[in-house]
Design an enzyme around this catalytic site. Structure first.
Site, PDB file in Angstrom:
ATOM      1  N   LEU A  38       0.827  -1.219   0.000  1.00 57.06           N
ATOM      2  CA  LEU A  38       0.000   0.000   0.000  1.00 57.06           C
ATOM      3  C   LEU A  38       0.852   1.255   0.000  1.00 57.06           C
ATOM      4  CD1 LEU A  38      -3.138   0.790   2.073  1.00 57.06           C
ATOM      5  CD2 LEU A  38      -1.151   2.287   2.317  1.00 57.06           C
ATOM      6  N   LEU A  39       0.505   2.170  -0.891  1.00 51.49           N
ATOM      7  CA  LEU A  39       1.127   3.501  -0.908  1.00 51.49           C
ATOM      8  C   LEU A  39       0.077   4.496  -0.433  1.00 51.49           C
ATOM      9  CD1 LEU A  39       2.981   5.234  -3.824  1.00 51.49           C
ATOM     10  CD2 LEU A  39       0.698   6.040  -3.237  1.00 51.49           C
ATOM     11  N   ASN A  40       0.513   5.450   0.426  1.00 50.33           N
ATOM     12  CA  ASN A  40      -0.370   6.606   0.622  1.00 50.33           C
ATOM     13  C   ASN A  40       0.404   7.902   0.422  1.00 50.33           C
ATOM     14  OD1 ASN A  40       0.180   5.334   3.355  1.00 50.33           O
ATOM     15  ND2 ASN A  40      -0.789   7.156   4.146  1.00 50.33           N
ATOM     16  N   ASP A  41       0.523   8.756   1.396  1.00 53.11           N
ATOM     17  CA  ASP A  41       0.950  10.140   1.141  1.00 53.11           C
ATOM     18  C   ASP A  41       2.298  10.289   0.439  1.00 53.11           C
ATOM     19  OD1 ASP A  41      -1.043  10.076   3.031  1.00 53.11           O
ATOM     20  OD2 ASP A  41       0.059  11.163   4.554  1.00 53.11           O
ATOM     21  N   GLN A  57       4.675   7.229   1.775  1.00 50.35           N
ATOM     22  CA  GLN A  57       4.199   6.343   2.826  1.00 50.35           C
ATOM     23  C   GLN A  57       3.955   4.979   2.201  1.00 50.35           C
ATOM     24  OE1 GLN A  57       2.984   7.154   6.470  1.00 50.35           O
ATOM     25  NE2 GLN A  57       4.930   8.002   5.820  1.00 50.35           N
ATOM     26  N   TYR A 100       5.609   8.041  10.035  1.00 51.11           N
ATOM     27  CA  TYR A 100       4.505   8.718   9.356  1.00 51.11           C
ATOM     28  C   TYR A 100       5.013   9.902   8.532  1.00 51.11           C
ATOM     29  CZ  TYR A 100       0.481   6.130  11.225  1.00 51.11           C
ATOM     30  OH  TYR A 100      -0.477   5.187  11.484  1.00 51.11           O
ATOM     31  N   SER A 101       4.077  10.585   7.915  1.00 46.84           N
ATOM     32  CA  SER A 101       4.419  11.584   6.889  1.00 46.84           C
ATOM     33  C   SER A 101       5.289  12.721   7.398  1.00 46.84           C
ATOM     34  CB  SER A 101       3.139  12.164   6.296  1.00 46.84           C
ATOM     35  OG  SER A 101       2.566  11.202   5.463  1.00 46.84           O
ATOM     36  N   ARG A 159       0.988  15.386  13.875  1.00 47.54           N
ATOM     37  CA  ARG A 159       1.839  14.730  12.868  1.00 47.54           C
ATOM     38  C   ARG A 159       1.994  15.543  11.593  1.00 47.54           C
ATOM     39  NH1 ARG A 159      -2.542  11.172  13.682  1.00 47.54           N
ATOM     40  NH2 ARG A 159      -4.204  11.408  12.169  1.00 47.54           N
ATOM     41  N   GLU A 218      -4.782  17.077   8.975  1.00 47.18           N
ATOM     42  CA  GLU A 218      -3.557  16.349   8.624  1.00 47.18           C
ATOM     43  C   GLU A 218      -2.805  17.098   7.517  1.00 47.18           C
ATOM     44  OE1 GLU A 218      -5.185  12.408   7.563  1.00 47.18           O
ATOM     45  OE2 GLU A 218      -4.462  11.705   9.507  1.00 47.18           O
TER      46      GLU A 218
HETATM   47  C1  FRU Z   1      -2.660  10.957   5.815  1.00 43.05           C
HETATM   48  C2  FRU Z   1      -2.024  10.251   7.000  1.00 43.05           C
HETATM   49  C3  FRU Z   1      -1.077  11.161   7.746  1.00 43.05           C
HETATM   50  C4  FRU Z   1      -0.152  10.175   8.395  1.00 43.05           C
HETATM   51  C5  FRU Z   1      -0.032   9.103   7.339  1.00 43.05           C
HETATM   52  C6  FRU Z   1       0.138   7.708   7.860  1.00 43.05           C
HETATM   53  O1  FRU Z   1      -3.100  10.086   4.848  1.00 43.05           O
HETATM   54  O2  FRU Z   1      -3.018   9.743   7.859  1.00 43.05           O
HETATM   55  O3  FRU Z   1      -1.694  12.024   8.676  1.00 43.05           O
HETATM   56  O4  FRU Z   1       1.090  10.729   8.700  1.00 43.05           O
HETATM   57  O5  FRU Z   1      -1.222   9.177   6.575  1.00 43.05           O
HETATM   58  O6  FRU Z   1       0.379   6.832   6.821  1.00 43.05           O
END
Ligand code: FRU
Length: 469
Positions: A38-41, A57, A100-101, A159, A218
């Protein structure tokens, strides 16, 4: 798990999962996606010594949120990317539930990462440490540990530090939740990146006329553009309205003027950055030629993410295309980064009645369209765009129920630019006045299919692959 065990698990996950993920027909051609998992930010976006660095992320071990790693790509031209050594592995007690980010800056010609060490406890509570890591000669990052514990007056939800240099100081904006469970953005200052002082809350729920505006903010990002200070932020907990705030969480911006001395940010109303289905946690940087560039995550946390069918192939989510920002009369405009025009193949131009338009391939393609009146553009019924003269509606079947879900834009429509990539569409309206991004999962080869009695003008290009090696 110590770092060595985590890296062994990561290696296994890549060895077993990568061939399947790479063969997935929904895998993008020119958007960045995780090799597996999984990729996020987008994180740590920066342009340094002619090279773009984009961290992300990443949970390489599963298509699930969890203890996030930082993956790392770099590129000189936003078209050819290379995998860099994994930047951060959540191996220390102060980041036990995820690196985290965060963001990147340059100090003494080295990249320094500032990120959140997320820690969860058995009783369900959590804390957060803002941490540093510095680049070494092998392109890896050496952790320097926490530089900022949880500030007093906030819950464990603090965060996503975004740091920049202004005059003689380093400044940070930080997403936070106060003890009354209101979302806030904090401003901090430092002389050396190691010692931080809280200046105050510069925006958030209950501040500057916003009223009740969410329980957590966030991923803040603050920058100057054409004489304005722009604060990007992602408020969580806004109530949906008829045609806005329709996603589970929002990503938007405030325009104003930051008084660094008073930690006061007088700003106007909140605008959504993207009116489509999937867009969150964007981050920007200034390029060496002075452009403000943005990447977003083409996903939304908690929004039926795991119904996306790529989960079966062991990967989920992509970045948006890189976008160039500009500011005009109170609004941010977003355009695909100019580099992307180099992906264009042979151009097809056509003019006539929409009903008679040829089917043009939409798998990996760009379509520019202007129309004299209402029309409908269909992508295999997996995604439909319709213009009725006042409102543009993007529709797709919901992945759980199959019922149509919709997102809207209203205005005077002059021109549309659609960028399609296998399982995503990014729609730029009127030279970037508004954008709608969406993932979609068509069964089979997709074409642009137009309907309507209006006269349309089309330009079409197939888009080549972006190399990632
Ligand atoms: C946003 C978030 C950030 C956090 C990160 C964790 O999508 O929830 O606030 O640092 O993703 O993966």
């Amino acid at each position: 798990m110590n770092e060595t065990s985590q890296l062994k698990q990561l290696a296994r996950s890549l060895m077993t999962g990568q061939p399947k993920a790479a063969a997935d027909p929904w895998r993008p051609n020119w958007h960045l996606a995780p090799p597996v998992g999984l990729l996020n930010d987008p994180n740590g976006l920066i342009h340094h010594n002619g090279r773009f660095h984009l961290f992300y992320q990443w949970n390489p071990l599963a298509c699930a949120h969890g203890a996030k790693f930082w993956g790392h790509w770099s590129s000189t031209d936003l078209l050819h990317w290379r995998h860099e050594p994994v930047a951060l592995v959540p191996s220390e007690a102060y980041e036990s539930h995820g690196c985290y980010s965060g963001s990147a800056v340059v100090q003494d010609d080295r990249l320094v990462l500032i990120y959140t060490g997320n820690v969860k406890y058995a009783d369900g509570s959590r804390t957060a440490n803002q941490c540093l890591a510095v680049e070494n000669d092998r392109g890896e990052f050496d952790k320097l540990g926490p530089v900022l514990p949880l500030p007093a007056g906030y819950t464990g939800h603090v965060r996503d530090p975004k740091v920049w240099r202004q005059g003689e100081h380093w400044y940070m904006v930080l997403g936070a939740q106060d003890l009354q469970l209101q979302g806030k953005v904090l401003l901090l200052v430092s002389d050396d990146l190691h010692h931080w002082q809280l200046c105050g809350e510069i925006a958030g729920s209950g501040l500057h006329g916003l009223g009740n505006f969410g329980y957590m903010w966030e991923c803040p990002d603050l920058f100057e553009l054409e004489g304005q200070d722009i604060l990007i932020c992602c408020p969580q907990g806004l109530a949906a309205e008829a045609e806005r705030y329709l996603n589970t969480h929002q990503a938007g911006y405030l325009v104003g003027r930051l008084d660094y001395e008073q930690a006061d940010f007088a700003h106007g109303e909140f605008h959504e950055l993207d009116l489509g289905f999937e867009f969150y946690a964007p981050q920007t940087t200034q390029t060496e030629d002075g452009r403000r560039l943005l990447f977003g995550w083409m996903g939304i946390p908690d929004q039926e993410e795991f119904l996306q069918p790529t989960v079966q192939q062991g990967w989920i989510h992509t970045m948006t295309s890189p976008r160039e920002l500009s500011y005009r009369s109170g609004h941010l405009y977003q355009q695909p980064a100019r580099e992307l025009t180099q992906l264009r193949g042979t151009q097809t131009s056509w003019q006539g009645i929409a009903n008679e338009a040829p089917l043009l391939p939409a798998q990996s393609a760009e379509l520019q369209l202007s129309s004299s009146g209402p029309f409908c553009l269909n992508l295999l019924d997996a995604l439909t765009l319709s213009w009725d003269g006042e409102r543009l509606t993007l529709s797709r079947p919901n992945l759980r129920t199959g019922e149509l879900e919709q997102r809207f834009w209203r205005g005077e429509l002059h021109q549309l630019r659609l960028l399609c990539d296998h399982s995503s569409v990014e729609l730029f309206i009127n030279d970037g006045e508004a954008v709608m991004s969406a993932r979609y999962f068509p069964q089979g080869k997709v074409s642009f299919s137009l309907m309507g009695a209006a006269e349309v003008e089309l330009q079409h290009w197939p888009l080549a692959r972006c190399v990632v090696e």
